[in-house]
Design a protein around this motif. Sequence first.
Motif, short mmCIF file in Angstrom:
data_model
loop_
_atom_site.label_atom_id
_atom_site.label_comp_id
_atom_site.label_asym_id
_atom_site.label_seq_id
_atom_site.Cartn_x
_atom_site.Cartn_y
_atom_site.Cartn_z
N VAL A 150 0.83 -1.20 0.00
CA VAL A 150 0.00 0.00 0.00
C VAL A 150 0.87 1.26 0.00
CG1 VAL A 150 -1.66 1.34 1.35
CG2 VAL A 150 -1.97 -1.12 1.09
N ILE A 151 1.90 1.28 0.83
CA ILE A 151 2.78 2.44 0.90
C ILE A 151 3.57 2.59 -0.39
CG2 ILE A 151 4.76 3.48 2.09
CD1 ILE A 151 3.69 2.13 4.68
N ALA A 152 4.04 1.48 -0.94
CA ALA A 152 4.76 1.52 -2.22
C ALA A 152 3.87 2.08 -3.32
CB ALA A 152 5.27 0.13 -2.58
N GLY A 153 2.59 1.78 -3.24
CA GLY A 153 1.63 2.30 -4.21
C GLY A 153 1.47 3.80 -4.14
N ARG A 154 1.96 4.39 -3.08
CA ARG A 154 1.92 5.85 -2.92
C ARG A 154 3.16 6.53 -3.49
NH1 ARG A 154 -1.93 8.08 1.31
NH2 ARG A 154 -3.56 6.51 1.15
N GLY A 155 4.02 5.74 -4.15
CA GLY A 155 5.17 6.33 -4.83
C GLY A 155 6.52 6.12 -4.17
N TYR A 156 6.59 5.33 -3.13
CA TYR A 156 7.86 5.05 -2.48
C TYR A 156 8.46 3.79 -3.10
CZ TYR A 156 6.21 8.43 0.90
OH TYR A 156 5.74 9.56 1.48
N GLU A 157 9.72 3.88 -3.56
CA GLU A 157 10.34 2.74 -4.23
C GLU A 157 10.63 1.58 -3.28
OE1 GLU A 157 13.72 3.69 -6.63
OE2 GLU A 157 12.78 5.51 -7.37
N ASN A 158 11.23 1.87 -2.16
CA ASN A 158 11.60 0.82 -1.21
C ASN A 158 10.90 1.07 0.12
OD1 ASN A 158 13.58 -0.50 -2.91
ND2 ASN A 158 14.81 1.33 -2.62
N VAL A 159 10.19 0.07 0.57
CA VAL A 159 9.44 0.18 1.83
C VAL A 159 9.70 -1.09 2.64
CG1 VAL A 159 7.18 0.41 2.90
CG2 VAL A 159 7.61 1.49 0.68
N LEU A 160 10.00 -0.92 3.91
CA LEU A 160 10.17 -2.05 4.82
C LEU A 160 9.32 -1.80 6.05
CD1 LEU A 160 11.59 -4.69 5.58
CD2 LEU A 160 13.37 -3.30 6.64
N VAL A 161 8.48 -2.76 6.39
CA VAL A 161 7.62 -2.66 7.57
C VAL A 161 7.96 -3.81 8.50
CG1 VAL A 161 5.25 -2.72 8.42
CG2 VAL A 161 5.76 -1.56 6.26
N LYS A 162 8.22 -3.47 9.75
CA LYS A 162 8.49 -4.49 10.78
C LYS A 162 7.48 -4.31 11.90
CE LYS A 162 13.52 -4.68 10.21
NZ LYS A 162 14.78 -4.49 10.92
N LEU A 163 6.81 -5.38 12.24
CA LEU A 163 5.84 -5.38 13.33
C LEU A 163 6.36 -6.30 14.42
CD1 LEU A 163 3.08 -4.48 14.36
CD2 LEU A 163 2.07 -6.40 13.12
N SER A 164 6.51 -5.75 15.63
CA SER A 164 7.05 -6.56 16.73
C SER A 164 5.92 -7.30 17.45
CB SER A 164 7.79 -5.67 17.74
OG SER A 164 6.87 -4.94 18.52
N ASP A 165 6.30 -8.27 18.25
CA ASP A 165 5.33 -9.02 19.05
C ASP A 165 4.67 -8.14 20.12
OD1 ASP A 165 5.88 -11.33 17.65
OD2 ASP A 165 7.40 -12.02 19.07
N GLU A 166 5.33 -7.02 20.45
CA GLU A 166 4.80 -6.11 21.46
C GLU A 166 3.82 -5.09 20.86
OE1 GLU A 166 8.30 -6.48 21.14
OE2 GLU A 166 8.25 -8.09 22.60
N GLY A 167 3.56 -5.19 19.56
CA GLY A 167 2.62 -4.27 18.92
C GLY A 167 3.24 -2.98 18.44
N GLU A 168 4.55 -2.96 18.33
CA GLU A 168 5.24 -1.77 17.82
C GLU A 168 5.56 -1.98 16.35
OE1 GLU A 168 8.54 -1.65 20.48
OE2 GLU A 168 7.44 -0.49 21.96
#
Length: 69
Positions: free
Chosen positions: A9-27
Amino acid sequence: ETEEKLESVIAGRGYENVLVKLSDEGEMEITVSKGEIDETEAAAIAELAQESAGISIDNLCLKCFNNKS
């Protein structure tokens, strides 16, 4: 699954490289390839994170980097 969906979804907004990390603590940490992100862009990305994963703004870290050599 949530991470990959949000990356797309974020890449669809025009960002070439996107990395999303979701922790077990909800961060969540979102890294995008752009030298700077203004307040409007940051708010839009934060809203996407909240809608997609139910992440509180207090548990969100947004980073950017310039991928040009």
